[in-house]
Every structure is written in structure tokens, then in C-alpha cells.
Design an enzyme around this catalytic site. Sequence first.
Site: not given
Ligand code: T3D
Length: 261
Positions: A64, A67, A88, A143
Site C-alpha cells: 500500500g 508510509l 483514484h 480507500d
Molecule cells: O495519502 C494517501 O493517498 C493515503 C492513502 C493511503 C493508502 C494506504 O495504503 S494506507 C495503508 C498503508 N499500508 C500499511 O499500513 C501497511 C504497512 N505494512 C505493514 O503493516 C507490514 O509491513 C505488512 C503487514 C504489510 C508486512 O509485514 P512483514 O512483517 O511481513 O514485513 P515488514 O518487516 O513489516 O516490512 C518489510 C520492510 O518493508 C520493512 O522495511 P525494513 O525494516 O526492512 O527496512 C518495512 O518498513 C517496509 N514496509 C512495509 N510496508 C511498508 C514499508 N515501507 C513503507 N511503507 C509501507 N507501506
Amino acid sequence: MSYETILYQVADGVASITLNRPSKLNAFNDQMISETIDAFKGAGRDAAVRCVLITGMGRAFSSGQDLGDFQGRGENVSIGEHLRHGYHRLVRQMVALEKPIIGAINGISAGAGCGVALATDIRIAADTASFMLAFSRIGLIPDSGTNWFLPRLVGYARAYEMALTAERVSAARALEWGMVNYVVPSEQLPEITAAWARRLADGPTLAFGLTKRAMNRGWDMTLDESLEYEAHLQEVAGRSQDNREGIAAFVEKREPKFNGN
Ligand code: T3D
């Protein structure tokens, strides 16, 4: 077309889009949003493309919105405007594309990544994939089309539950709930989805495109309006080379050779 955050290639009538920021689980930054929109636009314009396949590089489909970027924007940026100018346009582009889109869901699709996965037409998931409306974990509402697609696919109660809990829904459960068409062993996903894409690209793709239009517009129509719209679109399909070829092939007891015209 050359991109930095996605891979794009066309072969055998199939455009393949690979979301390619694996170290961030293919999170969408602004560049990836606009490159993905551009790739779908290009696929729509290119007559050589008769089917599109989208997948993710590495272990995720997409996590997604990025962040890190979100946090870095500061407080004066309007999320509503960001959505309108980004997700969108992407979701509308996918729904308006009159060519079938196969989602090869190779891993987790979260937040807007889930929206993009649900905007595909045929979803084939790896048995290791999962779906997550991650939004409530960061205090947002769903969204990127998820409020529209998900209740239609799985019903209100399941969709709302996914939004409230923000828990992962496994590929097996997604299949049971009707979010995906098939679940396949992870290692076979590329081969199986490529075979699907080639098969669709060889089909009567004008009719496939008109069918997508009829079914998507049909959501907002009465039965009478939908019947009339079918008749209108069937006039178009009925004058196509593919229609003539399909009938000739049936009569001559051979396989049809469709060209999408
Ligand atoms: O302004 C607008 O347009 C608003 C729109 C919003 C739309 C959205 O999509 S809001 C939702 C955003 N997404 C999330 O909240 C999900 C965030 N990620 C997670 O919760 C977890 O990463 C997962 C559940 C998807 C996967 O977990 P896991 O344990 O398998 O992996 P991890 O260790 O969390 O992630 C691996 C790496 O990817 C990690 O980086 P690092 O520590 O190895 O350097 C993590 O920070 C990075 N990463 C994962 N998701 C995101 C991300 N970095 C940036 N943004 C992310 N969404």
C-alpha cells in the site's frame, strides 16, 4: 517504456507490469503510482496488448501507500487530494481498460495495494498470499476503491470486519469468500498466470472488453437498463471479425483464430 519503480514488458499479446520496490514490499510512492497509471494507459493504447498481468516483485504484491513518504509529507498535504490525483486515477484506469487484467497475487496486498489487487479482473493468488485492510492500524478508513470492491465481492459483514480488525485474510479464506478466482502453489504462480494471460490474449478480446464494460456499468443499472445496454454492445460485438470467425470455426469444426477486431 522505461520505468524505475515498475517493470513493464509486452510479449505475445500480454503486457506484464511488475511492482518493483521489493525492499518496501512494493509500497506505492508517488513515482510508482504515476508509473503504474502510465503503464495501464500505455497498455490500453497499444493494439498489440490484448491482456494485462500485474504482480509484485519479491515476497509481497504491495503493502500500500509508502508510509515513509506519507510521514515525510508534513501536515499541510491533503490526503483527499493525494487520493484523487493518485490512487483514484489508477483504479479508474484499471476499471476503464477494456482488456482483461489478471492479478497474480504473489504475497500480501495491504491498504491501497489491496485496492489495486481488487481492481484486477481475474485474481489468482499464491497459497502464501494474503489480503489486509491495513488502514485502521494507522487510524484511516479504507480507500483506493476498497469500500466499493470489497463489499460487492465478500458482502458487507466480512468487508467491514476486515476494515475493523485490519487482520490478514489468507489466500484460502479469500478463495472461500470470493475475493480470488483461484489459489495455486506459490512456485507455480508465474507459470499458471502466464498461461491464463496468453489464453485470454488469444481470445475474442473486443468482446472481452465490451463484457467488462457491460458488467461494470451493470452495477448501477436496473435490469431493463442492463438489457438495453447489452443489446447495444452486442450490436458492436456482432459486427466484429471475431464474431464471424467464431461462427465459421464452429461450422467448420476447427479452433477459432481471434484477432480482437
Ligand atoms: O495519502 C494517501 O493517498 C493515503 C492513502 C493511503 C493508502 C494506504 O495504503 S494506507 C495503508 C498503508 N499500508 C500499511 O499500513 C501497511 C504497512 N505494512 C505493514 O503493516 C507490514 O509491513 C505488512 C503487514 C504489510 C508486512 O509485514 P512483514 O512483517 O511481513 O514485513 P515488514 O518487516 O513489516 O516490512 C518489510 C520492510 O518493508 C520493512 O522495511 P525494513 O525494516 O526492512 O527496512 C518495512 O518498513 C517496509 N514496509 C512495509 N510496508 C511498508 C514499508 N515501507 C513503507 N511503507 C509501507 N507501506
